[in-house]
Design an enzyme around this catalytic site. Structure first.
Site, PDB file in Angstrom:
ATOM      1  N   CYS A  39       1.334   0.210  -8.823  1.00 51.72           N
ATOM      2  CA  CYS A  39       2.413   0.783  -8.009  1.00 51.72           C
ATOM      3  C   CYS A  39       3.711   0.943  -8.789  1.00 51.72           C
ATOM      4  CB  CYS A  39       2.652  -0.063  -6.765  1.00 51.72           C
ATOM      5  SG  CYS A  39       3.142  -1.766  -7.110  1.00 51.72           S
ATOM      6  N   GLU A  54       5.636  -3.301   0.840  1.00 49.42           N
ATOM      7  CA  GLU A  54       5.628  -3.068  -0.602  1.00 49.42           C
ATOM      8  C   GLU A  54       4.879  -1.768  -0.836  1.00 49.42           C
ATOM      9  OE1 GLU A  54       7.408  -4.678  -2.607  1.00 49.42           O
ATOM     10  OE2 GLU A  54       7.981  -6.254  -1.214  1.00 49.42           O
ATOM     11  N   ALA A 109       2.490   6.283   3.669  1.00 46.84           N
ATOM     12  CA  ALA A 109       1.936   6.853   4.902  1.00 46.84           C
ATOM     13  C   ALA A 109       1.417   5.750   5.823  1.00 46.84           C
ATOM     14  CB  ALA A 109       0.822   7.835   4.567  1.00 46.84           C
ATOM     15  N   VAL A 110       0.677   4.806   5.250  1.00 49.68           N
ATOM     16  CA  VAL A 110       0.164   3.692   6.057  1.00 49.68           C
ATOM     17  C   VAL A 110       1.309   2.751   6.427  1.00 49.68           C
ATOM     18  CG1 VAL A 110      -1.430   1.733   6.107  1.00 49.68           C
ATOM     19  CG2 VAL A 110      -2.121   3.877   5.022  1.00 49.68           C
ATOM     20  N   GLY A 111       2.297   2.611   5.533  1.00 45.49           N
ATOM     21  CA  GLY A 111       3.449   1.771   5.831  1.00 45.49           C
ATOM     22  C   GLY A 111       4.157   2.187   7.107  1.00 45.49           C
ATOM     23  N   GLY A 138       0.816  -1.208   0.000  1.00 45.70           N
ATOM     24  CA  GLY A 138       0.000   0.000   0.000  1.00 45.70           C
ATOM     25  C   GLY A 138       0.849   1.258   0.000  1.00 45.70           C
TER      26      GLY A 138
END
Length: 491
Positions: free
Chosen positions: A244, A210, A191-193, A188
């Protein structure tokens, strides 16, 4: 106990029974996953049609075909991957068994993404199963219909205790992240990583992230622009740009820009007709929030091709932007949509400087007939992957590790790389209780003489394998001499 806690606790209990370690059980589960993909093609395509307007052919080409190949590879190679791997010996361990044993980590959390929901959710699951782990699967809630279907189908084909599916949104994901896992695999945004990594740190859980970023594409003016543009258009506008590793922007010399625009326009018409909105091979933006985000990126750039849009239908036409400035809004974050900015640079050196001044991308593309241009780009930049004279296809090669570097992610997967990533590669050395005299040099009292022998055995890098073969050859020669001597005595 929450539903998420129950799923994790159940998966850990099931893992502790040891059944996921059995190679036959792993193969059986992988083949069941293959049956799901074969028997439920229509259902999978129907859900994807509702979520992203993908046709059944497109779903098979870009979602399930690669999964089928990955499953077949894992089934075919599993015994080899799981077998002890001999390690090189030194003189101190010449008589010992020295090897690496791949062992399952335990319970893995797989958090999928919405742009290729089957491919990026099930591919790490294939590796998790092959490596003997239990896995909790969290599909992306953004693909509403696909997530619901995944929740319904996976329990019908897989061991429900070892591989539970947890559906839901942010709250459910946060609850999952409060639990202890042995590995977290996330696909994803960056920011969420960061949030995933912070949550994993509470339990010292390793992660595979990833992510993505702005993957640059340098097009050398001397290359075949018509061919280059066809490949860039395919790579950029597949799945409506929601990939991506899609080329995020193009770098070219000013003299090549107009010709580039013409060839890009020609390829867009060839692939998606004069009216992409009615083309069955052109999808849609996932939702209105993303539609508005993408549309807002265009306001300070000049549109050279496309620009048509319809919020009601979440449609944005394949769009090319010309003379884009480095500080333009479209250059401030990953586009993840059907906009292709063109920026002009003086040449290869300036292109490399431009790339190196920004975060390391997940993919880097270079188009040139000149091998020296490709070599220079490879040697003077850093990216998750590099592809010359094409786009995207490195993702399909199972022998290549797929993953990011820096802000574009950490860890890699695909094929054996997934198996190894989701295994503990355990160092093993097995000695006998004989030949104790060899160990005297390490026991007190420590003397200069013992140090000398230790230096000899540790620092002399003899080829132990070669020594072993020579000893075997000498033994065979000795045996042959004995046999010949006995034969001569008898005759």
């Amino acid at each position: 106990m929450s539903r998420e806690q129950q799923a994790v606790a159940g998966a850990r209990r099931a893992f502790r029974t040891g059944r996921s370690r059995c190679l036959e059980h792993r193969v059986r589960q992988l083949k069941n996953l293959q049956r799901l993909l074969t028997e439920c093609r229509g259902d999978i395509a129907g859900a994807m049609k509702k979520d992203l307007r993908k046709s059944e052919v497109v779903v098979q080409m870009y979602e399930t075909l690669g999964l089928e190949e990955e499953i077949a590879l894992a089934v075919r190679k599993l015994k080899e991957w799981a077998a002890p791997r001999p390690a090189e010996k030194n003189l101190l361990t010449v008589s010992d068994a020295v090897y690496v044993q791949a062992e399952p980590l335990g319970v893995v959390l797989i958090i999928g993404a919405w742009n290729y929901p089957w491919a990026v959710t099930l591919q790490p699951l294939i590796g998790a199963i092959a490596a003997g782990n239990a896995a909790v699967i969290k599909p992306s809630e953004v693909c509403v219909h696909t997530a619901k279907l995944m929740e319904e189908l996976l329990p019908l084909y897989l061991d429900t205790e070892l591989y539970p599916v947890v559906s839901g949104g942010v709250a459910e994901t946060q609850e999952l992240l409060r639990q202890r896992f042995d590995h977290i695999f996330y696909t994803g945004s960056g920011a969420v990583g960061k949030l995933i990594m912070a949550a994993a740190a509470q339990h010292l859980t390793p992660v595979t992230l990833e992510l993505g970023g702005k993957s640059p594409c340098y097009i050398d003016g001397d290359c075949d622009l018509a061919v280059a543009c066809r490949r860039v258009v395919w790579g950029k506008f597949t799945n409506c740009g929601q990939t991506c590793i899609a080329p995020d922007y193009v770098l070219c010399q000013p003299a090549a820009q107009q010709r580039l625009i013409q060839e890009l326009h020609k390829a867009i018409k060839e692939f998606y007709t004069d009216d992409p909105k009615t083309c069955p091979d052109y999808g849609r933006i996932i939702n209105r929030r993303h539609f508005r985000r993408i549309l807002s990126m265009m306001w300070d750039s000049d549109i050279a091709v496309g620009g048509d849009n319809d919020e009601e239908d979440c449609f944005i036409a394949p769009t090319v932007l010309r003379d884009v400035r480095p500080d333009a809004k479209v250059m401030q974050e990953e586009i993840f949509g059907p906009l292709l900015p063109i920026l002009t640079v003086d040449g290869l050196d300036e292109a490399i400087r431009f790339i190196n001044e920004r975060d390391k991308p997940l993919a880097l593309y270079v188009f040139s007939h000149d091998a020296k241009v490709i070599q220079k780009m490879r040697e003077e930049t850093s990216s998750g992957g590099l592809l010359a004279n094409d786009c995207l296809v490195h993702y399909s090669v199972s022998s290549l590790p797929f993953g990011g570097v820096g802000n574009s992610g950490m860890g890699c997967y695909h094929g054996k790389h997934t198996f190894d990533r989701l295994s503990h590669l355990r160092a093993c050395l097995v000695k006998t209780l004989k030949m104790e005299a060899m160990n005297n040099m390490r026991y007190p009292p420590h003397t200069a003489g013992k140090l000398g022998w230790a230096r000899f055995f540790v620092l002399n890098n003899f080829n132990v394998g070669l020594i072993g073969r020579l000893l075997l050859l000498a033994a065979a020669a000795l045996l042959a001499a004995v046999v010949i001597q006995k034969y001569q005595l008898l005759h």
